[in-house]
Motif scaffolding. Structure first.
Motif, PDB file in Angstrom:
ATOM      1  N   ALA A  21       0.830  -1.211   0.000  1.00  0.00           N
ATOM      2  CA  ALA A  21       0.000   0.000   0.000  1.00  0.00           C
ATOM      3  C   ALA A  21       0.864   1.261   0.000  1.00  0.00           C
ATOM      4  O   ALA A  21       0.554   2.246  -0.685  1.00  0.00           O
ATOM      5  N   LEU A  22       1.966   1.249   0.758  1.00  0.00           N
ATOM      6  CA  LEU A  22       2.877   2.397   0.766  1.00  0.00           C
ATOM      7  C   LEU A  22       3.505   2.624  -0.603  1.00  0.00           C
ATOM      8  O   LEU A  22       3.685   3.765  -1.043  1.00  0.00           O
ATOM      9  N   ASP A  23       3.842   1.530  -1.291  1.00  0.00           N
ATOM     10  CA  ASP A  23       4.403   1.651  -2.643  1.00  0.00           C
ATOM     11  C   ASP A  23       3.393   2.285  -3.590  1.00  0.00           C
ATOM     12  O   ASP A  23       3.729   3.174  -4.387  1.00  0.00           O
ATOM     13  N   ARG A  24       2.135   1.852  -3.492  1.00  0.00           N
ATOM     14  CA  ARG A  24       1.091   2.441  -4.354  1.00  0.00           C
ATOM     15  C   ARG A  24       0.865   3.914  -4.030  1.00  0.00           C
ATOM     16  O   ARG A  24       0.664   4.737  -4.925  1.00  0.00           O
ATOM     17  N   LEU A  29       1.644   9.770  -5.540  1.00  0.00           N
ATOM     18  CA  LEU A  29       2.170  11.105  -5.239  1.00  0.00           C
ATOM     19  C   LEU A  29       3.095  11.608  -6.351  1.00  0.00           C
ATOM     20  O   LEU A  29       3.189  12.809  -6.597  1.00  0.00           O
ATOM     21  N   GLN A  30       3.780  10.680  -7.035  1.00  0.00           N
ATOM     22  CA  GLN A  30       4.664  11.064  -8.131  1.00  0.00           C
ATOM     23  C   GLN A  30       3.890  11.380  -9.409  1.00  0.00           C
ATOM     24  O   GLN A  30       4.459  11.935 -10.347  1.00  0.00           O
ATOM     25  N   GLY A  31       2.626  10.990  -9.421  1.00  0.00           N
ATOM     26  CA  GLY A  31       1.786  11.309 -10.574  1.00  0.00           C
ATOM     27  C   GLY A  31       2.277  10.691 -11.863  1.00  0.00           C
ATOM     28  O   GLY A  31       2.722   9.544 -11.892  1.00  0.00           O
ATOM     29  N   LYS A  32       2.247  11.463 -12.939  1.00  0.00           N
ATOM     30  CA  LYS A  32       2.616  10.936 -14.255  1.00  0.00           C
ATOM     31  C   LYS A  32       4.111  10.649 -14.373  1.00  0.00           C
ATOM     32  O   LYS A  32       4.554  10.018 -15.320  1.00  0.00           O
ATOM     33  N   TYR A  33       4.904  11.138 -13.404  1.00  0.00           N
ATOM     34  CA  TYR A  33       6.344  10.887 -13.439  1.00  0.00           C
ATOM     35  C   TYR A  33       6.727   9.577 -12.743  1.00  0.00           C
ATOM     36  O   TYR A  33       7.886   9.205 -12.713  1.00  0.00           O
TER      37      TYR A  33
END
Length: 266
Positions: A21-24, A29-33
């Motif tokens: 879940a933390l990875d997702r 948070l990084q969005g499209k990047y």
């Protein structure tokens, strides 16, 4: 005790799921990047709740095979590439020196006895394959059916619910029927096939257990041996010392590569 095991299992799953879940969350948070790595979730060995495969040694399980739930694998048994043993509702027992071929599927309360052979693509569904029996490629053995000892079910055959082959005979067709008795040569070939499969499984187990670095090291040494002809080695007085010379050269090459990696990292 069973309640405590279940609680520990549930706690372990919660911790593992928290990491995922933390990875997702980080990816979102990084969005499209974000770079999302698509990892294969294939597992050779997978437990279901408290049901976990029991493995003996030596035995071979191909990297792409799947043993799920209450599966017991006896010594010198082999489960080949793409095979699936799904014991989610009832146990599956694979006897000593038995083999389960590529892409074969075994499910339900099934037993594969000692020296039995399940050929590629066969399906065993809550059935029994007795000692030294052979289930041909693509054959289907239905619930409650029995492939008797020292018998052969031909490729692509269908053994209906509750049916049984007769010992020492060849059966074939859909539904399968007795064709004839096995010849002595065919009986001997069953033994030969079992012995060859056990030896081949041992070789595959050794190769599949190697790391990438070990494989690359072997390739390097072989290439160094092949660089010089037998005639060259004879003239230079190196016959019989090829492996020794290649080992020295390989270590020099590997040390040089390691130094280059360190320079690159710096």
């Amino acid at each position: 005790m069973s309640l405590m095991r279940r609680a520990a299992y549930a706690a372990g799953m919660m911790i593992r799921e928290t990491g995922q879940a933390l990875d997702r969350l980080g990816s979102s948070l990084q969005g499209k990047y974000a770079y999302v790595e698509q990892l294969s979730r294939h597992r050779q060995i997978m437990n279901l709740d408290t049901a976990k495969p029991i493995l003996s040694t030596p035995a071979f399980i191909a990297p792409s095979a799947s043993l799920i739930g209450n599966v017991e694998l006896s010594p010198s048994a082999s489960v080949w590439y793409g095979a699936v043993l799904r014991a989610d509702n009832a146990p599956i027992l694979i006897g000593p020196r038995a083999s389960v071929g590529d892409r074969a599927v075994i499910r339900g309360a099934s037993q594969i006895a000692a020296d039995a052979t399940v050929a590629p693509g066969a399906v065993i569904d809550a059935a029994e394959v007795r000692a030294r029996a052979v289930v041909g490629a693509g054959a289907v053995v239905s619930p409650g059916a029995v492939v008797a000892e020292n018998s052969i079910l031909r490729d692509g055959s269908y053994l209906p619910d509750g049916a049984a082959t007769s010992p020492g005979d060849i059966w074939g067709g859909s539904p399968a029927q007795r064709e004839r008795a096995l010849t002595q040569e065919e009986m001997d070939s069953i033994t030969t096939t079992v012995e060859e499969t056990v030896a081949l499984a041992s070789a595959h187990a050794t190769e599949c257990g190697k790391t990438h670095e070990q494989i690359e090291a072997e390739k390097l040494r072989q290439s160094l041996i092949e660089e010089r002809s037998e005639d060259y080695n004879s003239h230079m007085g190196l016959l019989g010392r090829e492996a020794e010379i290649a080992e020295v050269q390989a270590r020099i090459v590997e040390e040089d590569r390691e130094e280059q990696r360190k320079v690159g990292a710096a």
